[in-house]
Every structure is written in structure tokens, then in C-alpha cells.
Motif scaffolding. Structure first.
Motif, PDB file in Angstrom:
ATOM      1  N   SER A   3      29.859  42.888  42.616  1.00  0.00           N
ATOM      2  CA  SER A   3      30.731  42.709  43.777  1.00  0.00           C
ATOM      3  C   SER A   3      30.557  41.335  44.403  1.00  0.00           C
ATOM      4  O   SER A   3      31.514  40.768  44.938  1.00  0.00           O
ATOM      5  CB  SER A   3      30.442  43.811  44.798  1.00  0.00           C
ATOM      6  OG  SER A   3      29.079  43.752  45.207  1.00  0.00           O
ATOM      7  N   SER A   4      29.343  40.780  44.349  1.00  0.00           N
ATOM      8  CA  SER A   4      29.114  39.462  44.943  1.00  0.00           C
ATOM      9  C   SER A   4      29.876  38.374  44.201  1.00  0.00           C
ATOM     10  O   SER A   4      30.429  37.453  44.813  1.00  0.00           O
ATOM     11  CB  SER A   4      27.615  39.143  44.951  1.00  0.00           C
ATOM     12  OG  SER A   4      27.092  39.174  43.627  1.00  0.00           O
ATOM     13  N   GLU A   5      29.944  38.482  42.893  1.00  0.00           N
ATOM     14  CA  GLU A   5      30.691  37.495  42.112  1.00  0.00           C
ATOM     15  C   GLU A   5      32.191  37.621  42.386  1.00  0.00           C
ATOM     16  O   GLU A   5      32.903  36.613  42.477  1.00  0.00           O
ATOM     17  CB  GLU A   5      30.388  37.692  40.626  1.00  0.00           C
ATOM     18  CG  GLU A   5      28.933  37.399  40.269  1.00  0.00           C
ATOM     19  CD  GLU A   5      28.595  37.835  38.855  1.00  0.00           C
ATOM     20  OE1 GLU A   5      29.358  38.669  38.304  1.00  0.00           O
ATOM     21  OE2 GLU A   5      27.594  37.358  38.318  1.00  0.00           O
ATOM     22  N   TYR A   6      32.636  38.852  42.497  1.00  0.00           N
ATOM     23  CA  TYR A   6      34.045  39.090  42.803  1.00  0.00           C
ATOM     24  C   TYR A   6      34.388  38.557  44.192  1.00  0.00           C
ATOM     25  O   TYR A   6      35.432  37.922  44.390  1.00  0.00           O
ATOM     26  CB  TYR A   6      34.334  40.585  42.712  1.00  0.00           C
ATOM     27  CG  TYR A   6      35.792  40.925  42.637  1.00  0.00           C
ATOM     28  CD1 TYR A   6      36.550  40.605  41.513  1.00  0.00           C
ATOM     29  CD2 TYR A   6      36.434  41.569  43.696  1.00  0.00           C
ATOM     30  CE1 TYR A   6      37.896  40.918  41.439  1.00  0.00           C
ATOM     31  CE2 TYR A   6      37.783  41.880  43.620  1.00  0.00           C
ATOM     32  CZ  TYR A   6      38.504  41.553  42.501  1.00  0.00           C
ATOM     33  OH  TYR A   6      39.845  41.854  42.420  1.00  0.00           O
ATOM     34  N   ALA A   7      33.506  38.809  45.162  1.00  0.00           N
ATOM     35  CA  ALA A   7      33.735  38.319  46.533  1.00  0.00           C
ATOM     36  C   ALA A   7      33.744  36.794  46.565  1.00  0.00           C
ATOM     37  O   ALA A   7      34.556  36.178  47.273  1.00  0.00           O
ATOM     38  CB  ALA A   7      32.665  38.866  47.464  1.00  0.00           C
ATOM     39  N   HIS A   8      32.840  36.177  45.802  1.00  0.00           N
ATOM     40  CA  HIS A   8      32.797  34.709  45.740  1.00  0.00           C
ATOM     41  C   HIS A   8      34.121  34.159  45.221  1.00  0.00           C
ATOM     42  O   HIS A   8      34.685  33.213  45.791  1.00  0.00           O
ATOM     43  CB  HIS A   8      31.649  34.267  44.830  1.00  0.00           C
ATOM     44  CG  HIS A   8      31.671  32.812  44.499  1.00  0.00           C
ATOM     45  ND1 HIS A   8      31.289  31.835  45.382  1.00  0.00           N
ATOM     46  CD2 HIS A   8      32.057  32.149  43.356  1.00  0.00           C
ATOM     47  CE1 HIS A   8      31.422  30.639  44.831  1.00  0.00           C
ATOM     48  NE2 HIS A   8      31.888  30.805  43.590  1.00  0.00           N
ATOM     49  N   GLY A   9      34.646  34.753  44.161  1.00  0.00           N
ATOM     50  CA  GLY A   9      35.896  34.280  43.585  1.00  0.00           C
ATOM     51  C   GLY A   9      37.072  34.443  44.532  1.00  0.00           C
ATOM     52  O   GLY A   9      37.918  33.539  44.660  1.00  0.00           O
ATOM     53  N   ILE A  10      37.131  35.582  45.227  1.00  0.00           N
ATOM     54  CA  ILE A  10      38.227  35.820  46.166  1.00  0.00           C
ATOM     55  C   ILE A  10      38.168  34.830  47.321  1.00  0.00           C
ATOM     56  O   ILE A  10      39.189  34.229  47.712  1.00  0.00           O
ATOM     57  CB  ILE A  10      38.188  37.269  46.684  1.00  0.00           C
ATOM     58  CG1 ILE A  10      38.526  38.249  45.561  1.00  0.00           C
ATOM     59  CG2 ILE A  10      39.159  37.449  47.849  1.00  0.00           C
ATOM     60  CD1 ILE A  10      38.412  39.707  45.965  1.00  0.00           C
ATOM     61  N   LEU A  11      36.994  34.644  47.886  1.00  0.00           N
ATOM     62  CA  LEU A  11      36.853  33.745  49.036  1.00  0.00           C
ATOM     63  C   LEU A  11      37.222  32.307  48.664  1.00  0.00           C
ATOM     64  O   LEU A  11      37.939  31.629  49.417  1.00  0.00           O
ATOM     65  CB  LEU A  11      35.425  33.807  49.573  1.00  0.00           C
ATOM     66  CG  LEU A  11      35.039  35.096  50.292  1.00  0.00           C
ATOM     67  CD1 LEU A  11      33.520  35.133  50.550  1.00  0.00           C
ATOM     68  CD2 LEU A  11      35.784  35.210  51.619  1.00  0.00           C
ATOM     69  N   MET A  12      36.768  31.845  47.516  1.00  0.00           N
ATOM     70  CA  MET A  12      37.056  30.463  47.128  1.00  0.00           C
ATOM     71  C   MET A  12      38.544  30.272  46.804  1.00  0.00           C
ATOM     72  O   MET A  12      39.125  29.235  47.134  1.00  0.00           O
ATOM     73  CB  MET A  12      36.202  30.068  45.917  1.00  0.00           C
ATOM     74  CG  MET A  12      34.700  30.213  46.144  1.00  0.00           C
ATOM     75  SD  MET A  12      34.091  29.395  47.638  1.00  0.00           S
ATOM     76  CE  MET A  12      33.942  27.696  47.085  1.00  0.00           C
ATOM     77  N   SER A  13      39.166  31.289  46.188  1.00  0.00           N
ATOM     78  CA  SER A  13      40.592  31.184  45.863  1.00  0.00           C
ATOM     79  C   SER A  13      41.455  31.210  47.126  1.00  0.00           C
ATOM     80  O   SER A  13      42.392  30.408  47.279  1.00  0.00           O
ATOM     81  CB  SER A  13      41.006  32.322  44.930  1.00  0.00           C
ATOM     82  OG  SER A  13      40.305  32.241  43.706  1.00  0.00           O
ATOM     83  N   THR A 143      34.852  40.722  33.757  1.00  0.00           N
ATOM     84  CA  THR A 143      35.821  41.722  34.196  1.00  0.00           C
ATOM     85  C   THR A 143      36.951  41.839  33.177  1.00  0.00           C
ATOM     86  O   THR A 143      36.953  41.142  32.153  1.00  0.00           O
ATOM     87  CB  THR A 143      36.401  41.349  35.574  1.00  0.00           C
ATOM     88  OG1 THR A 143      37.228  42.413  36.048  1.00  0.00           O
ATOM     89  CG2 THR A 143      37.191  40.059  35.510  1.00  0.00           C
ATOM     90  N   THR A 144      37.912  42.681  33.469  1.00  0.00           N
ATOM     91  CA  THR A 144      39.018  42.907  32.543  1.00  0.00           C
ATOM     92  C   THR A 144      40.018  41.750  32.588  1.00  0.00           C
ATOM     93  O   THR A 144      40.086  40.990  33.566  1.00  0.00           O
ATOM     94  CB  THR A 144      39.752  44.214  32.904  1.00  0.00           C
ATOM     95  OG1 THR A 144      40.302  44.098  34.223  1.00  0.00           O
ATOM     96  CG2 THR A 144      38.795  45.391  32.846  1.00  0.00           C
ATOM     97  N   GLY A 145      40.799  41.650  31.540  1.00  0.00           N
ATOM     98  CA  GLY A 145      41.795  40.593  31.476  1.00  0.00           C
ATOM     99  C   GLY A 145      42.895  40.746  32.499  1.00  0.00           C
ATOM    100  O   GLY A 145      43.470  39.748  32.960  1.00  0.00           O
ATOM    101  N   ASP A 146      43.212  41.981  32.892  1.00  0.00           N
ATOM    102  CA  ASP A 146      44.266  42.197  33.878  1.00  0.00           C
ATOM    103  C   ASP A 146      43.895  41.597  35.232  1.00  0.00           C
ATOM    104  O   ASP A 146      44.760  41.030  35.924  1.00  0.00           O
ATOM    105  CB  ASP A 146      44.533  43.694  34.039  1.00  0.00           C
ATOM    106  CG  ASP A 146      45.151  44.305  32.786  1.00  0.00           C
ATOM    107  OD1 ASP A 146      45.702  43.532  31.974  1.00  0.00           O
ATOM    108  OD2 ASP A 146      45.066  45.543  32.625  1.00  0.00           O
ATOM    109  N   THR A 147      42.650  41.723  35.616  1.00  0.00           N
ATOM    110  CA  THR A 147      42.212  41.163  36.900  1.00  0.00           C
ATOM    111  C   THR A 147      42.321  39.645  36.890  1.00  0.00           C
ATOM    112  O   THR A 147      42.812  39.037  37.849  1.00  0.00           O
ATOM    113  CB  THR A 147      40.763  41.584  37.199  1.00  0.00           C
ATOM    114  OG1 THR A 147      40.669  43.007  37.193  1.00  0.00           O
ATOM    115  CG2 THR A 147      40.314  41.047  38.547  1.00  0.00           C
ATOM    116  N   VAL A 148      41.879  39.040  35.811  1.00  0.00           N
ATOM    117  CA  VAL A 148      41.962  37.580  35.699  1.00  0.00           C
ATOM    118  C   VAL A 148      43.421  37.132  35.687  1.00  0.00           C
ATOM    119  O   VAL A 148      43.784  36.146  36.338  1.00  0.00           O
ATOM    120  CB  VAL A 148      41.232  37.105  34.421  1.00  0.00           C
ATOM    121  CG1 VAL A 148      41.418  35.602  34.235  1.00  0.00           C
ATOM    122  CG2 VAL A 148      39.757  37.449  34.494  1.00  0.00           C
TER     123      VAL A 148
END
Length: 243
Positions: A3-13, A143-148
Motif C-alpha cells: 500500500s505504501s508504494e501504491y500511495a507513493h505513486g498516487i501522490l506523486m502523479s 501490480t496488474t497491467g490494468d492498474t498501470v
């Protein structure tokens, strides 16, 4: 994916595309929008920097891999982007602008600020966008390709939509967008547009003045006189023959 990696990606984007990118276009619209657009630019840049800072903290505290070992130099480039972004905060100390004067007539300090602040801002935005996409590539292994694909599509959409809005905004201000042409009135048409083959050789009645009318009348009377003389001569000849 953690979840931390996902949160990092969302915040930076979100910080990059939702605020820094929007703020860059707001800066471009300041000449037309004035003080209100300047406030939008500053607010979006500050909020974007705050969100990026939170994303950076999440990455530093939660990730076990040192940033200099991250693939595609993602970590190193991220720190460089953040350093330049913090330096952009010196815009609050900008020299005063002389109202009503173009760039070349401003003080040297103001000219340096305008060139430096705008140039570094574009560099920060370009590197931040690049780093977001390298992060998506790294994210693909977690993660899955759909998320990316979803986040990549969202980022690309933002990249395309804002320039289109900017183009339309400036075209509307300049009046260059195609508009429906009004049908001309008959009185506005040139003479040749209303002419026909039968009337091309005839003079316009409006162009015949009184002098031309008198001249034509005189010619007609002259012809009539010649015809009358001819008739008299013919009668005299016939009478002579009969006698």
C-alpha cells in the motif's frame, strides 16, 4: 503491491499532473487573467509541492531499497526534481514588475527572474512527468497491467487535454475559430453578381443623366426630319412621273 508504494505513486502523479501541470498553464494565462490567474498559479504550485513532499516522505520511510538503487534512476531523478521544485519557491521573492512595460524594458533583476523562474519551472515539470512514467514502468512489476494502464491513460489524458484547452482559449480570444457566415443582403451584392447574359450589354438606367437624354432625343428628332424629307421627295418624284 504494498500500500505504501501504491500511495507513493498516487501522490506523486496527482501532485505532478493535477497541480504542477495545471499551475504551469495558469502561469501562461496570467497576461489575460491578471491577478486571479496569478493566485491560481501560486496556489496550485504550493499545493502540488505539498502533495509531492508527502509522497516523497512516504517513499523514504516505507521503501526498503535505497533510492540510488531504484531502476531507471527513478529515485535519484525524484530527489533532483524535488530540489528544483523547492528552489522555485523563491518566486515569492521576485523583483517588482514595472507595470505597462514589456520584458526588455524591465529591470535586469526582473528579466533574470522571469527567464530563470519560467525556464526552471518547465524543466521541473518535464522531469517530473518523465519520472512519473518511469515509476509506472517500475510499478508494473508489483501490480496488474490494468492498474498501470489506468494510471498511464489518466496521465496521458491530462497531457493532451490542457494544451487543447489552452489552444481553444487563445483562439476564442483572437476570434480565429470558424464562425457561421451571415448571408449577404441583396443590396450588398456587387453589380456583376446580379447581372444576367441578357443585361450585360445594356447600360444601367441609373447612369443615364439628363445630358445623355437630351442628346438621344436630338438624334431621334434628326432622324425623323430626314425621314420626312425623304417622304416629300418621293411624293414629288411620283407626281412628276404621273404628269
Amino acid at each position: 503491491m504494498q500500500s505504501s508504494e501504491y500511495a507513493h505513486g498516487i501522490l506523486m502523479s496527482v501532485g505532478t499532473f493535477g497541480f504542477l501541470y495545471v499551475g504551469a498553464f495558469a502561469a501562461k494565462w496570467i497576461p489575460q487573467g491578471g491577478a486571479k490567474m496569478l493566485i491560481v498559479h501560486i496556489a496550485s504550485q504550493v499545493l502540488g509541492l505539498v502533495i509531492l513532499t508527502v509522497g516523497l516522505i512516504v517513499g523514504c520511510q516505507r521503501f526498503t531499497t535505497p533510492y540510488w538503487h531504484v531502476e531507471y534512476s527513478h529515485g535519484s531523478l525524484g530527489f533532483a526534481v524535488m530540489a528544483l521544485a523547492y528552489f522555485q519557491g523563491t518566486g515569492f521573492l521576485r523583483p517588482k514588475k514595472a507595470d505597462g512595460k514589456p520584458h526588455r524594458e524591465q529591470t535586469w533583476a526582473r528579466r533574470v527572474f522571469e527567464l530563470g523562474h519560467g525556464g526552471i519551472g518547465k524543466l521541473v515539470l518535464a522531469l517530473a512527468i518523465l519520472n512519473c512514467f518511469t515509476g509506472l514502468i517500475i510499478m508494473h512489476s508489483f501490480t496488474t497491467g490494468d492498474t498501470v494502464a489506468f494510471w498511464a491513460g489518466l496521465c496521458v489524458t491530462m497531457i493532451i487535454v490542457l494544451p487543447v484547452i489552452d489552444w481553444a482559449y487563445h483562439k476564442l480570444r483572437q476570434g480565429d475559430l470558424p464562425k457561421k457566415r451571415a448571408q449577404p443582403e441583396m443590396t450588398d451584392l456587387p453589380r456583376h453578381a446580379c447581372s444576367s447574359p441578357l443585361s450585360d450589354g445594356l447600360p444601367s438606367l441609373s447612369r443615364i443623366d439628363s445630358n445623355e437624354t437630351k442628346s438621344v432625343s436630338g438624334e431621334v428628332q434628326g432622324v425623323n426630319g430626314e425621314i420626312a424629307d425623304g417622304i416629300k421627295k418621293t411624293k414629288s418624284f411620283l407626281v412628276f412621273k404621273m404628269v
